[in-house]
Each structure stands twice: as structure tokens, then as C-alpha cells.
Design a protein around this motif. Structure first.
Motif, mmCIF file in Angstrom:
data_model
loop_
_atom_site.group_PDB
_atom_site.id
_atom_site.type_symbol
_atom_site.label_atom_id
_atom_site.label_comp_id
_atom_site.label_asym_id
_atom_site.label_seq_id
_atom_site.Cartn_x
_atom_site.Cartn_y
_atom_site.Cartn_z
ATOM 1 N N GLY A 186 0.788 -1.221 0.000
ATOM 2 C CA GLY A 186 0.000 0.000 0.000
ATOM 3 C C GLY A 186 0.821 1.271 0.000
ATOM 4 N N GLN A 187 2.083 1.186 -0.429
ATOM 5 C CA GLN A 187 2.945 2.365 -0.455
ATOM 6 C C GLN A 187 3.474 2.599 -1.867
ATOM 7 N N SER A 188 3.918 3.830 -2.117
ATOM 8 C CA SER A 188 4.650 4.159 -3.332
ATOM 9 C C SER A 188 6.065 4.529 -2.932
ATOM 10 N N TRP A 189 7.033 3.922 -3.589
ATOM 11 C CA TRP A 189 8.436 4.189 -3.296
ATOM 12 C C TRP A 189 9.075 4.890 -4.490
ATOM 13 N N THR A 190 9.989 5.837 -4.203
ATOM 14 C CA THR A 190 10.772 6.470 -5.259
ATOM 15 C C THR A 190 12.145 5.806 -5.289
ATOM 16 N N VAL A 191 12.484 5.236 -6.436
ATOM 17 C CA VAL A 191 13.729 4.479 -6.557
ATOM 18 C C VAL A 191 14.570 5.030 -7.701
ATOM 19 N N ASN A 192 15.882 4.870 -7.586
ATOM 20 C CA ASN A 192 16.778 5.238 -8.680
ATOM 21 C C ASN A 192 17.005 4.012 -9.547
ATOM 22 N N CYS A 193 16.814 4.192 -10.835
ATOM 23 C CA CYS A 193 16.957 3.093 -11.787
ATOM 24 C C CYS A 193 17.751 3.602 -12.972
ATOM 25 N N SER A 194 18.996 3.208 -13.048
ATOM 26 C CA SER A 194 19.871 3.571 -14.171
ATOM 27 C C SER A 194 19.918 5.079 -14.401
ATOM 28 N N GLY A 195 20.027 5.842 -13.304
ATOM 29 C CA GLY A 195 20.226 7.287 -13.419
ATOM 30 C C GLY A 195 18.974 8.118 -13.393
ATOM 31 N N ASN A 196 17.794 7.497 -13.420
ATOM 32 C CA ASN A 196 16.546 8.233 -13.325
ATOM 33 C C ASN A 196 15.758 7.771 -12.104
ATOM 34 N N ASN A 197 14.968 8.686 -11.559
ATOM 35 C CA ASN A 197 14.109 8.344 -10.424
ATOM 36 C C ASN A 197 12.710 8.016 -10.910
ATOM 37 N N TRP A 198 12.187 6.879 -10.435
ATOM 38 C CA TRP A 198 10.882 6.387 -10.836
ATOM 39 C C TRP A 198 10.059 6.067 -9.589
ATOM 40 N N ILE A 199 8.744 6.093 -9.740
ATOM 41 C CA ILE A 199 7.846 5.723 -8.658
ATOM 42 C C ILE A 199 7.393 4.282 -8.889
ATOM 43 N N ILE A 200 7.669 3.411 -7.913
ATOM 44 C CA ILE A 200 7.207 2.028 -7.982
ATOM 45 C C ILE A 200 6.085 1.870 -6.966
ATOM 46 N N ASN A 201 4.942 1.397 -7.429
ATOM 47 C CA ASN A 201 3.788 1.216 -6.551
ATOM 48 C C ASN A 201 3.808 -0.165 -5.934
ATOM 49 N N CYS A 202 3.792 -0.195 -4.601
ATOM 50 C CA CYS A 202 3.786 -1.470 -3.864
ATOM 51 C C CYS A 202 2.336 -1.780 -3.484
ATOM 52 N N ARG A 203 1.452 -1.804 -4.486
ATOM 53 C CA ARG A 203 0.044 -2.102 -4.254
ATOM 54 C C ARG A 203 -0.596 -2.659 -5.515
#
Length: 101
Positions: free
Chosen positions: A84-101
Motif C-alpha cells: 500500500g505504499q509508493s516508493w521512489t527508486v533510482n533506476c539507471s540514473g533516473n528516479n521512478w515511482i514504484i507502486n507497492c500495491r
């Protein structure tokens, strides 16, 4: 022991200028010790993978599908589909939002 694995459709994550959470780590192995060596072609793509009834959110980074987790004082927390959370992660130089739901 048989292993049941299901994959969902692939979607595009949202790119963000917000800083990535420094506590979040990525790995190709889940908490059950299963390594999924699946290649992928586009950074920031998302899918859900269900392994023996546990649903994880994965992101394509650097040509490979990765699991995400963070270690907390209460133990390791995985980006599962019911967190039920959204995490901001770094992926190959860009920041993306991954939804944990």
C-alpha cells in the motif's frame, strides 16, 4: 516442491524529480531466495510477479527485472502488491515511482 510463478502485464512507471529513497535497495533475488533472471528492454517498466502466493512489484532496470526492499528496525520490507505504499527508486540514473500495491 513445486514453484508457482505468475506474471502480470507490463506498464510504464511514472518518472519523478523527487529524490530516491536512499534506504531502498534492488536485487534479483526475492525473500524466498528465488532468483528471476528475466531480461527486459525498457527502464522504468513495471510488472507484478506472484511467487507461491506472494505478489511482488518489480521494475525493469538496466535490462533486468528487479525486486525492491528496504531494511527497517522491524525487519526487511519488500515492495509487495499489498504493502500500500509508493516508493521512489533510482533506476539507471533516473528516479521512478514504484507502486507497492
Amino acid at each position: 516442491m513445486s514453484m508457482k510463478i505468475e506474471f502480470s502485464a507490463v506498464t510504464q512507471a511514472e518518472k519523478t524529480d523527487l529524490p530516491a529513497d536512499p534506504d531502498i535497495k534492488s536485487t534479483d533475488t526475492n525473500d524466498q531466495g528465488l532468483t528471476i533472471m528475466d531480461t527486459c528492454s525498457s527502464n522504468g517498466h513495471l510488472r507484478k510477479i506472484t511467487v507461491n502466493g506472494v505478489c511482488y512489484s518489480q521494475m525493469c532496470c538496466g535490462g533486468q527485472w528487479l525486486f525492491f526492499y528496504k531494511d527497517t528496525p522491524n525487519g526487511r520490507v519488500w515492495c509487495t502488491c499489498n504493502l500500500g505504499q509508493s516508493w521512489t527508486v533510482n533506476c539507471s540514473g533516473n528516479n521512478w515511482i514504484i507502486n507497492c500495491r
